[in-house]
Design a protein around this motif. Structure first.
Motif, PDB file in Angstrom:
ATOM      1  N   ASN A 226       0.850  -1.202   0.000  1.00  0.00           N
ATOM      2  CA  ASN A 226       0.000   0.000   0.000  1.00  0.00           C
ATOM      3  C   ASN A 226       0.877   1.240   0.000  1.00  0.00           C
ATOM      4  OD1 ASN A 226      -1.979  -2.001   0.632  1.00  0.00           O
ATOM      5  ND2 ASN A 226      -3.249  -0.415   1.544  1.00  0.00           N
ATOM      6  N   GLY A 227       0.345   2.324  -0.553  1.00  0.00           N
ATOM      7  CA  GLY A 227       1.070   3.590  -0.490  1.00  0.00           C
ATOM      8  C   GLY A 227       0.831   4.431  -1.724  1.00  0.00           C
ATOM      9  N   PRO A 228       1.601   5.521  -1.867  1.00  0.00           N
ATOM     10  CA  PRO A 228       1.425   6.419  -3.006  1.00  0.00           C
ATOM     11  C   PRO A 228       1.898   5.783  -4.313  1.00  0.00           C
ATOM     12  CG  PRO A 228       2.586   7.495  -1.184  1.00  0.00           C
ATOM     13  CD  PRO A 228       2.567   6.036  -0.894  1.00  0.00           C
ATOM     14  N   LEU A 229       1.192   6.095  -5.403  1.00  0.00           N
ATOM     15  CA  LEU A 229       1.558   5.615  -6.739  1.00  0.00           C
ATOM     16  C   LEU A 229       1.625   6.803  -7.679  1.00  0.00           C
ATOM     17  CD1 LEU A 229       0.466   2.539  -8.720  1.00  0.00           C
ATOM     18  CD2 LEU A 229      -0.018   4.771  -9.724  1.00  0.00           C
ATOM     19  N   LEU A 230       2.623   6.796  -8.556  1.00  0.00           N
ATOM     20  CA  LEU A 230       2.798   7.848  -9.549  1.00  0.00           C
ATOM     21  C   LEU A 230       2.779   7.219 -10.941  1.00  0.00           C
ATOM     22  CD1 LEU A 230       3.600  10.819 -10.349  1.00  0.00           C
ATOM     23  CD2 LEU A 230       5.989  10.048 -10.198  1.00  0.00           C
ATOM     24  N   ILE A 231       1.936   7.753 -11.830  1.00  0.00           N
ATOM     25  CA  ILE A 231       1.933   7.300 -13.224  1.00  0.00           C
ATOM     26  C   ILE A 231       3.008   8.083 -13.981  1.00  0.00           C
ATOM     27  CG2 ILE A 231       0.561   7.067 -15.333  1.00  0.00           C
ATOM     28  CD1 ILE A 231      -1.943   6.952 -13.503  1.00  0.00           C
ATOM     29  N   THR A 232       3.797   7.354 -14.778  1.00  0.00           N
ATOM     30  CA  THR A 232       4.934   7.965 -15.483  1.00  0.00           C
ATOM     31  C   THR A 232       4.836   7.720 -16.983  1.00  0.00           C
ATOM     32  OG1 THR A 232       6.312   5.983 -15.421  1.00  0.00           O
ATOM     33  CG2 THR A 232       6.364   7.412 -13.458  1.00  0.00           C
ATOM     34  N   HIS A 233       5.811   8.267 -17.701  1.00  0.00           N
ATOM     35  CA  HIS A 233       5.848   8.105 -19.164  1.00  0.00           C
ATOM     36  C   HIS A 233       6.117   6.662 -19.580  1.00  0.00           C
ATOM     37  CE1 HIS A 233       5.470  12.330 -20.083  1.00  0.00           C
ATOM     38  NE2 HIS A 233       6.429  12.630 -19.241  1.00  0.00           N
ATOM     39  N   TRP A 234       6.538   5.823 -18.636  1.00  0.00           N
ATOM     40  CA  TRP A 234       6.812   4.420 -18.974  1.00  0.00           C
ATOM     41  C   TRP A 234       5.920   3.440 -18.213  1.00  0.00           C
ATOM     42  CZ3 TRP A 234      10.212   7.780 -16.650  1.00  0.00           C
ATOM     43  CH2 TRP A 234      10.412   7.603 -15.281  1.00  0.00           C
ATOM     44  N   GLY A 235       5.098   3.936 -17.307  1.00  0.00           N
ATOM     45  CA  GLY A 235       4.230   3.028 -16.564  1.00  0.00           C
ATOM     46  C   GLY A 235       3.916   3.530 -15.181  1.00  0.00           C
ATOM     47  N   MET A 236       4.428   2.831 -14.157  1.00  0.00           N
ATOM     48  CA  MET A 236       4.092   3.181 -12.774  1.00  0.00           C
ATOM     49  C   MET A 236       5.329   3.258 -11.899  1.00  0.00           C
ATOM     50  SD  MET A 236       0.622   0.980 -12.048  1.00  0.00           S
ATOM     51  CE  MET A 236      -0.852   1.234 -13.054  1.00  0.00           C
ATOM     52  N   SER A 237       5.317   4.234 -10.989  1.00  0.00           N
ATOM     53  CA  SER A 237       6.399   4.425 -10.027  1.00  0.00           C
ATOM     54  C   SER A 237       5.769   4.869  -8.710  1.00  0.00           C
ATOM     55  CB  SER A 237       7.397   5.459 -10.553  1.00  0.00           C
ATOM     56  OG  SER A 237       8.490   5.586  -9.684  1.00  0.00           O
ATOM     57  N   GLY A 238       6.560   5.520  -7.868  1.00  0.00           N
ATOM     58  CA  GLY A 238       6.071   5.949  -6.562  1.00  0.00           C
ATOM     59  C   GLY A 238       6.440   4.953  -5.477  1.00  0.00           C
ATOM     60  N   PRO A 239       6.354   5.345  -4.207  1.00  0.00           N
ATOM     61  CA  PRO A 239       6.777   4.488  -3.098  1.00  0.00           C
ATOM     62  C   PRO A 239       6.152   3.099  -3.079  1.00  0.00           C
ATOM     63  CG  PRO A 239       6.450   6.726  -2.320  1.00  0.00           C
ATOM     64  CD  PRO A 239       5.992   6.712  -3.750  1.00  0.00           C
TER      65      PRO A 239
END
Length: 408
Positions: A226-239
């Motif tokens: 569980n936690g924060p998710l960031l959508i990026t130019h290549w898919g998914m990132s974030g903690p």
């Protein structure tokens, strides 16, 4: 009487911290730190986006060990002897104050990794550590009661005790294998997920906190985070993604970074609560376009993407959708399925899992159980933490213990 000769190979965080600890434990010892490159502490300098995430504000050993996919059990005792609060105190005593951010990460108040680099270099010099840069080591030979370090120049340096803090470098692993140690194969840890969905990638910059992730790889493994998710130019990132990549580092490597990711975009609500919210908006705003009236707390662009995934058009109104479509929408919000097709890099951390087999190390002293007088610290060990300062903390802890043991 000849003074104790101690050599540290590796001029990173663990190497410097171990050399300093050793020199302070035994001021009469001759401590030499050898670094292959011309730039010691290079990784420290660029870590944390140039700010250096020194440690994490978790001051209990039991809590700290929960953040290590590999090595937590071995570190439990080590953290009772030197943990994050000791790191904070150590730097404070040398004029470097740390601050805690909202997520628990700790940085120097200057927000500059140069502060940490300068502190380590200055403290090493003050304590008489001889620093030799641009000196690659090609092999280490075990002589009678001493080590012979063969440098690329042909020079041979002899010492009584040796600390290897060469990180995840292939040359360090090679030296250890030649000495008879077993190396767990190194594979990447802490990375982002490549997802080939161009419409998802078009949402780059959208973040959601929290999400719940469930990873399936190799046809069986299920890991959750569980936690924060960031959508990026290549898919998914974030903690949340980075932590999942650390816990799943081995299984993802073995499955060639092909895996299935289930995303619950609203983990704070039960499926039934999400259904009730959707039904409420359908009843209240039946004549309004679904694309513009979402009724759940999600970013607008993400909501539009989610409805297009199940075939709802921008013009469709709430009153027009069937119960089957409502169920699909519920599924997409609480268990959206995404295919991972490869891994990206996470530029602020450079972490691998793998290294010296921990059964071959005495974690009270960090001495080899196979070769007396040989010690380890930092990432050369099969230890890796999640993002947030935990990898630096294991480096400080193992180096401190190794340095003190060598000096005594």
């Amino acid at each position: 009487m000849l003074s104790l000769r101690i050599v540290v190979i590796g001029g990173g965080a663990a190497g410097f911290f171990g050399a300093i600890a050793c020199a302070q434990a035994n001021p009469h010892a001759h401590v030499t730190l050898i670094e292959a490159s011309r730039q010691p502490l290079a990784k420290v300098l660029i870590s944390g986006g140039g700010r250096c995430n020194v440690t994490h504000a978790c001051f209990e050993a039991e809590g700290l060990v929960q953040n290590y996919p590999r090595g937590g059990k071995a570190l439990r005792g080590a953290f009772t002897r030197f943990q994050a609060q000791d790191t904070v105190t150590w730097f404070a005593e040398r004029g470097v104050r740390l601050k805690t951010e909202a997520d628990g990460r700790m940085f120097p108040i200057t927000d500059s990794s140069e502060t940490i680099v300068e502190c380590l270099i200055k403290t090493a010099a003050t304590n008489g550590v001889e620093i030799r840069i641009g000196t690659p080591v090609v092999s280490v030979k075990r002589g009678k009661n001493q080590f012979e370090i063969v440098c690329k120049t042909g020079e041979i340096i002899e010492c009584d005790r040796l600390l290897l803090a060469t990180g995840s470098s292939i040359s360090g692993y090679k030296i250890l294998q030649e000495l008879g140690h077993h190396i767990e194969p190194p594979v990447p840890s802490l990375f982002t997920f490549n997802i080939l969905d161009q419409k998802l990638r078009a949402l780059a910059g959208v973040s959601v906190n929290p999400v719940q992730l469930q990873l399936s790889a190799g046809g069986k493994t299920q890991l959750e985070q569980n936690g924060p998710l960031l959508i990026t130019h290549w898919g998914m990132s974030g903690p949340a993604v980075l932590k999942l990549s650390a816990w799943g580092a081995r299984v993802l490597h073995d499955s060639h970074y092909q895996a299935t990711l289930l995303v619950n975009w609203l983990p704070d609500l039960s499926s039934e609560q999400v259904r009730e919210k959707i039904l409420a908006i359908k009843n209240e705003w039946g004549k309004r376009p679904i694309a513009l009236h979402r009724g759940v707390d999600l970013p607008h662009r993400l909501w539009q993407y989610i409805i297009t995934r199940i075939g709802i058009t921008a013009e469709e109104r709430w009153a027009e959708i069937s119960n089957k479509t409502l169920n699909q929408l519920l599924q997409e919000i609480t268990q959206g399925e995404y295919l991972i097709k490869g891994k990206g890099a996470f530029k602020e951390e450079f972490v691998t899992c793998g290294g010296v087999n921990l059964k071959e190390v005495n974690f009270k002293t960090m001495e080899s159980r196979l070769i007396p007088g040989l010690y380890f610290a930092g990432e050369i060990l099969d230890i890796d933490g999640v993002t947030g300062g935990f990898n630096f903390q294991s480096a400080w802890t193992t180096a401190y213990l190794a340095g003190n043991a060598m000096g005594n």
